[in-house]
Write an enzyme that holds these catalytic residues in place. Structure first.
Site, PDB file in Angstrom:
ATOM      1  N   HIS A   1       0.830  -1.212   0.000  1.00  0.00           N
ATOM      2  CA  HIS A   1       0.000   0.000   0.000  1.00  0.00           C
ATOM      3  C   HIS A   1       0.859   1.254   0.000  1.00  0.00           C
ATOM      4  CE1 HIS A   1      -4.126   1.577   0.647  1.00  0.00           C
ATOM      5  NE2 HIS A   1      -3.495   2.611   1.169  1.00  0.00           N
TER       6      HIS A   1
ATOM      7  N   ASP B   1       0.210   5.535  -0.995  1.00  0.00           N
ATOM      8  CA  ASP B   1      -0.800   6.541  -1.342  1.00  0.00           C
ATOM      9  C   ASP B   1      -0.252   7.711  -2.145  1.00  0.00           C
ATOM     10  OD1 ASP B   1      -3.578   6.052  -0.245  1.00  0.00           O
ATOM     11  OD2 ASP B   1      -2.416   5.598   1.534  1.00  0.00           O
TER      12      ASP B   1
ATOM     13  N   GLU C   1      -9.133   1.620  -2.564  1.00  0.00           N
ATOM     14  CA  GLU C   1      -9.233   1.696  -1.100  1.00  0.00           C
ATOM     15  C   GLU C   1     -10.612   2.201  -0.695  1.00  0.00           C
ATOM     16  OE1 GLU C   1      -6.515   2.958   2.706  1.00  0.00           O
ATOM     17  OE2 GLU C   1      -6.320   4.135   0.873  1.00  0.00           O
TER      18      GLU C   1
ATOM     19  N   HIS D   1     -13.280   1.911   3.908  1.00  0.00           N
ATOM     20  CA  HIS D   1     -12.261   2.783   4.469  1.00  0.00           C
ATOM     21  C   HIS D   1     -12.747   3.125   5.875  1.00  0.00           C
ATOM     22  CE1 HIS D   1      -9.525   6.318   4.883  1.00  0.00           C
ATOM     23  NE2 HIS D   1      -8.699   5.384   4.456  1.00  0.00           N
TER      24      HIS D   1
ATOM     25  N   HIS E   1      -8.859  -1.732   7.533  1.00  0.00           N
ATOM     26  CA  HIS E   1      -9.891  -0.712   7.751  1.00  0.00           C
ATOM     27  C   HIS E   1     -11.259  -1.258   8.145  1.00  0.00           C
ATOM     28  CE1 HIS E   1      -7.969   3.140   6.758  1.00  0.00           C
ATOM     29  NE2 HIS E   1      -7.281   2.489   5.842  1.00  0.00           N
TER      30      HIS E   1
ATOM     31  N   HIS F   1      -2.380  -3.175   4.691  1.00  0.00           N
ATOM     32  CA  HIS F   1      -1.589  -2.268   5.542  1.00  0.00           C
ATOM     33  C   HIS F   1      -2.181  -2.256   6.947  1.00  0.00           C
ATOM     34  CE1 HIS F   1      -4.807   0.093   3.736  1.00  0.00           C
ATOM     35  NE2 HIS F   1      -4.548   1.163   4.446  1.00  0.00           N
TER      36      HIS F   1
ATOM     37  N   ASP G   1       2.140   1.867   3.768  1.00  0.00           N
ATOM     38  CA  ASP G   1       1.204   2.997   3.822  1.00  0.00           C
ATOM     39  C   ASP G   1       1.920   4.332   3.621  1.00  0.00           C
ATOM     40  OD1 ASP G   1      -1.317   4.109   3.915  1.00  0.00           O
ATOM     41  OD2 ASP G   1      -1.562   3.906   6.078  1.00  0.00           O
TER      42      ASP G   1
END
Length: 420
Positions: free
Chosen positions: A54, A56, A160, A187, A232, A253, A330
């Site tokens: 993961h 971003d 995500e 999420h 999540h 993650h 992450d």
């Protein structure tokens, strides 16, 4: 008497000289061992792709550059924000494969989440095309291996948040066709069919996990060959998904709740089920998920260390098995990273730490990428088997009144030839 004194002096000098030699030799020996361990870590990373679950960076691109890639050069450190990722640091970190997150805010749910998610998928694919000498877009386990053999960073997409499919199996399938290979079921908000991690401390009891529609989402992901990502989600959702899935799951993650009791982490009860499922937990580097009670009663959650991340990997290995461990940094989705793991260049230091903790070559290569490749290949095989057995695409829809009229003001609904 004089002779006795002389002997004592000689003995004292000898002891002093030995102490000096030891004082010099021990650090040199330790330094040599540390270098050998570091070299060995890099050797392993050149033999097996480090697959990071993961990152971003695409979210940083939309927030700061409106997805306009002409404004940046990833061959240099971005200046638009304090980022963890660029091409030099990925190369220095010996990253072999990267899942890029296509993330959208929960506030887009019931509105334009699909548009935003497609824009994020689009910028990931354009980023890969912009740097063909570095990245290669792949959608299979074999694609990861091939890109790695060619010296490229295999690039994959993970959507995500299940809110991005807008309660539509058609959108889920379209995401798969666009190259998405995992979806994080929620999420930090509930969907009309799944509960997120906040339900574990701010319960609203909307679904107590997955609704029947949500269970069908898991089944359709299995049919497609899309990995089910349980980062999540609430513990009830984790367990419901594990009850339904026929393929191994991933946590792209997530870290260990037993070491840091943040509800974004996975409890031991779930880790044991992931072991049975033959899935994988890719450890998150976010300080808030690494350094907190019960193991760190007085800890400052804005600070963590590389060693503490390794502690989480050790714990998951102990409870779930070494075949269960992976990396899920992450980066660029977190605002604080551990000391020693400040950005994407630092992965070799963590691998070195595992070597120093007596992880075997097989265990380290498993965590680097072999564990994930096994999971991915199994999901691909489950998909082939389900299709061969005649499983058809899901077409169910949610009623208009779910979750409520107030959240549906931006929608139209089609029944037959009528629009409402």
């Amino acid at each position: 008497m004089e002779r006795g004194r002389l002997i004592l002096i000689i003995v004292g000098i000898t002891i002093l000289l030995v102490a000096i030699v030891v004082a010099i030799a021990v650090p040199v020996s330790l330094n040599n061992k540390s270098k050998r361990d570091s070299d060995l870590a890099r050797q392993y990373m050149r033999e097996v792709p480090l697959i990071d679950g993961h990152n971003d960076l695409p979210w940083q691109l939309v927030i700061y550059e409106d997805n306009d890639l002409s404004r940046i050069d990833l061959n240099q450190r971005p200046t638009f924000n304090v980022t963890h990722t660029d091409i030099p640091r990925l190369r220095e970190g010996l990253v072999g494969a990267q899942f890029w997150a296509a993330y959208t805010y929960c506030t887009s749910q019931y509105k334009d989440a699909v548009v935003h998610a497609i824009a994020q998928i689009d910028v990931i694919k354009r980023m890969v095309q912009e740097y063909p000498e570095v990245f290669e877009f792949v959608t299979t386990a074999q694609g990861i291996r091939d890109a790695f053999e060619n010296g490229k960073i295999a690039s994959l997409i993970g959507v995500e948040g299940g809110h991005n499919i807008d309660n539509s199996f058609a959108v889920l399938r379209a995401f798969y066709d666009l190259g998405t290979r995992y979806m994080t079921i929620t999420h930090s908000c509930n969907t009309p069919w799944a509960d997120n991690w906040k339900e574990d401390f701010e319960p609203e009891d909307q679904h107590n996990g997955l609704s029947e529609f949500g269970k069908d989402v898991i089944r359709e992901m299995n049919r497609l060959g899309m990995l089910v990502d349980l980062s999540h989600v609430s513990v009830d959702t984790m367990n419901d998904a594990l009850d339904v899935t026929e393929a191994p799951v991933i946590f792209s993650h997530t870290s260990a709740y037993a070491l840091c009791n943040h509800y974004r982490n996975a409890p031991d009860s779930v880790l044991r089920r992931v072991k049975e499922n033959k899935g994988i937990v890719m450890v998150n580097f976010y300080t808030l998920y690494i350094n907190c009670p019960p193991n760190n009663v007085t800890a400052d959650p804005s600070y963590a260390t590389l060693a503490q991340v390794a502690d989480h990997m050790d714990h998951i290995k102990e409870v779930c098995g070494w075949e269960c461990v992976g990396f899920g940094s992450d980066y660029d989705g977190i605002d604080t990273a551990p000391e020693g793991l400040e950005d994407a260049s630092t992965f070799p230091a963590l691998v070195t730490e595992l070597i120093q903790r007596q992880w075997t070559e097989e265990e380290i290569k498993g965590a680097l990428g072999n564990n994930f490749l096994r999971v991915f290949e199994e999901a691909e095989q489950v998909s082939r088997d389900l299709k061969a057995n005649g499983m058809k695409p899901k077409v169910a829809t949610l009623p208009r009144d779910e979750p409520d009229e107030a959240n549906n003001v931006c929608r139209t609904y089609m029944y037959g030839t009528s629009f409402y």
